[in-house]
Design an enzyme around this catalytic site. Structure first.
Site, PDB file in Angstrom:
ATOM      1  N   SER A  61      -9.949  -0.456   6.976  1.00  0.00           N
ATOM      2  CA  SER A  61      -9.349  -0.372   5.636  1.00  0.00           C
ATOM      3  C   SER A  61      -8.621  -1.603   5.141  1.00  0.00           C
ATOM      4  CB  SER A  61      -8.388   0.807   5.575  1.00  0.00           C
ATOM      5  OG  SER A  61      -9.120   1.969   5.333  1.00  0.00           O
ATOM      6  N   LYS A 103       0.853  -1.193   0.000  1.00  0.00           N
ATOM      7  CA  LYS A 103       0.000   0.000   0.000  1.00  0.00           C
ATOM      8  C   LYS A 103       0.891   1.246   0.000  1.00  0.00           C
ATOM      9  CE  LYS A 103      -3.936   1.961   2.579  1.00  0.00           C
ATOM     10  NZ  LYS A 103      -4.822   1.798   3.760  1.00  0.00           N
ATOM     11  N   SER A 149      -9.655   1.810   2.706  1.00  0.00           N
ATOM     12  CA  SER A 149      -8.764   2.528   1.829  1.00  0.00           C
ATOM     13  C   SER A 149      -7.709   1.653   1.142  1.00  0.00           C
ATOM     14  CB  SER A 149      -8.044   3.629   2.617  1.00  0.00           C
ATOM     15  OG  SER A 149      -7.268   3.079   3.653  1.00  0.00           O
TER      16      SER A 149
HETATM   17  N1  GLN Z   1     -13.251   4.128   5.998  1.00  0.00           N
HETATM   18  C1  GLN Z   1     -12.655   4.645   7.186  1.00  0.00           C
HETATM   19  C2  GLN Z   1     -12.286   6.087   6.985  1.00  0.00           C
HETATM   20  O1  GLN Z   1     -12.638   6.620   6.003  1.00  0.00           O
HETATM   21  C3  GLN Z   1     -11.469   3.821   7.584  1.00  0.00           C
HETATM   22  C4  GLN Z   1     -10.239   4.135   6.842  1.00  0.00           C
HETATM   23  C5  GLN Z   1      -9.068   3.322   7.271  1.00  0.00           C
HETATM   24  O2  GLN Z   1      -9.209   2.311   7.967  1.00  0.00           O
HETATM   25  N2  GLN Z   1      -7.905   3.808   6.914  1.00  0.00           N
HETATM   26  O3  GLN Z   1     -11.662   6.704   7.782  1.00  0.00           O
END
Ligand code: GLN
Length: 487
Positions: free
Chosen positions: A174, A74, A150
């Protein structure tokens, strides 16, 4: 469609390597070829370090735990000499990592080969990878749908057979949510289990790095390598790292698995619900005892998270000021304008929204009402889990209330997207571990099959328990073996 080495699991490749049927160079070449053949449709990769990966493959020692295994990374985990843009225009083409994150150092020491940077929501803020400032990534099961986020590039690359495995990060879901949307396995370790050194911080009290893989066995292999205390991250825990592979004995008879009533209410897609219910039945058939439990503060998890995460993000993102890090505008007339214009141009809408929310909840006069209160509610949420884990060994739920949604469907409604994180966010607030494993399919509006994920949550540092359950589940089902058909 013929299978390439890139479609195999770490475990399968290891047997082929040991038998002398293939070499690490064959694997790396096959992954590169699969990316060339299949990634243009999906867009999981931002860049590929082919030459470096082939050089590493030539030198790989296959007697090491991950010898010769390529892993996609990532785009917010530092790999020395590679770009690290965090999916943001503010860093794109302007930042090259000068050091390896601890997880990368450990992967390399174990013989693994970082191969490629994969797309993500900008600075990990989002649930669809649509917030990437660089490109759109599509769900390999349905090109009209998002891959989740994400860590969307991580999950899409593993699902699409363009990566053997991937490293992602999970601040509120994420790793688990994109894993579930793409039909792969995603493990969020407990807070402190894995060093965050070299992970670009979003919300430091919630972030964890973890693997996205094709099986729980592969997740255990990677966790064995990346877990443990690190002198560069004082929040990493000094607790012995068990051999996670040892716990994968298929023996879940007598384990107590809780079904929280707050996680099985209306609003869950009917296809998701029936797959998850069938999955729970399978666990029961394997001898686990299913127990009704309650996590009474669940309804506050999303709001609590979006106060704490944005507060921490607003502080963490201050460094991207185009002096320390980040692209600069060319024509500022003074220093304030330099900051303003560079940040205004470099950050996308969602990141700006969160910085503004975060500075607001921390501002004098409001911090007691928002930030301090959210910290108190966080304790209540954590206590819910502590209480539940006196009765059960693990907790089961859907990973997300719906399957992957359509590209563009929620982009104008951030609140709707935030609410969809309901089942994953509390684990980060509580610091516990969780995994998502494929448990079935539902059908999208355009008639495409979309994967469904089963989430298992375990107490802090009990990754062995959730891996044991998901591995036993995978041994008696074949959802995780199904792959999207490529045209
Ligand atoms: N969807 C969540 C957010 O928008 C989690 C994102 C994540 O775990 N990095 O913050």
């Amino acid at each position: 469609m013929s299978l390439s080495l890139a479609d195999l699991t770490i475990r399968q490749l290891q047997s082929e390597l040991k038998a002398g049927n293939i070499s690490p160079v064959d694997i790396v070449n096959d992954v590169i070829k699969s990316i060339e053949d299949k990634d243009s449709e999906v867009g999981a990769y931002l860049s590929i370090n082919s030459e470096d990966a082939i050089t590493r493959a030539k030198e790989a020692d296959i007697s090491k735990p991950l010898g010769g295994i390529p892993v996609s990374i990532k785009d917010l985990i530092n790999v020395k000499g590679q770009p690290c843009s965090c999916g943001s225009r503010i860093l794109k083409d302007s930042y090259t990592s000068t050091f390896d994150a601890t997880v990368i150092k450990k992967l390399k020491e174990a013989g693994a080969i970082p191969l490629g940077r994969v797309n993500m929501d900008e600075f990990a803020m989002g649930s669809s990878t649509e917030n990437s400032g660089i490109q759109i990534t599509k769900n390999p099961w349905d090109f009209d749908s998002i891959p989740g986020g994400s860590s969307g590039g991580s999950a899409a690359s593993v699902s699409n057979g363009t990566a053997i495995a991937s490293l992602g990060s999970d601040t509120g879901g994420s790793i688990r949510q994109p894993a579930s949307f793409c039909g792969t396995v995603g493990l969020k370790p407990s807070y402190g289990r894995v060093s965050r050194y070299g992970l670009v911080a979003f919300a430091s009290s919630l972030d964890q790095i973890g693997p996205i893989t094709k099986t729980s066995e592969d997740a255990a292999i990677i966790l064995n390598t990346i877990a443990g205390k690190d002198q560069h991250d004082s929040t990493s825990l000094d607790s012995e790292v068990p051999d996670y592979l040892q716990s994968l004995n298929g023996e879940i008879k007598g384990l107590r698995i809780g079904m929280p009533k707050e996680y099985f209410t209306e609003g869950i897609d009917s296809g998701v619900l029936s797959s998850v219910q069938q999955g729970i039945q399978t666990l029961n058939d394997l001898g686990a005892e299913i127990v009704d439990i309650s996590l009474p503060h669940t309804e506050y998890a999303v709001s609590t998270y979006y106060i704490i995460a944005t507060a921490e993000a607003s502080a963490n993102l201050a460094r991207f000021d185009a002096v320390r890090y980040g692209n600069r505008v060319s024509d500022p007339t003074n220093i304030i304008e330099h900051y303003r214009k560079s940040r205004a141009q470099g950050f996308g809408e969602e990141v700006k929204r969160r910085i503004i929310l975060g500075t607001y909840v921390l501002s004098s006069g409001y911090s007691d009402a928002y930030y301090v209160k959210a910290q108190k509610v966080r304790t209540l949420i954590r206590n819910d889990f502590t209480e539940a884990f006196t009765k059960v060994d693990a907790i089961v739920s859907p990973t997300a209330p719906t399957p992957a949604f359509k590209i563009g469907e929620m982009s104008n409604d951030p609140l709707q997207m935030y609410l969809a994180d309901i089942f994953t966010i509390a684990a980060n607030l509580a610091g516990i571990c969780g995994i998502s494993t494929p448990c079935g399919f539902t059908t999208s509006d355009n008639g495409k099959k979309l994967p469904v994920g089963l989430q298992l949550l375990g107490p802090a540092l009990q990754e062995a328990t959730v891996l044991k359950i998901s591995d036993a589940f995978e041994k008696s089902t074949d959802w995780h073996k199904q792959r999207p058909k490529q045209i």
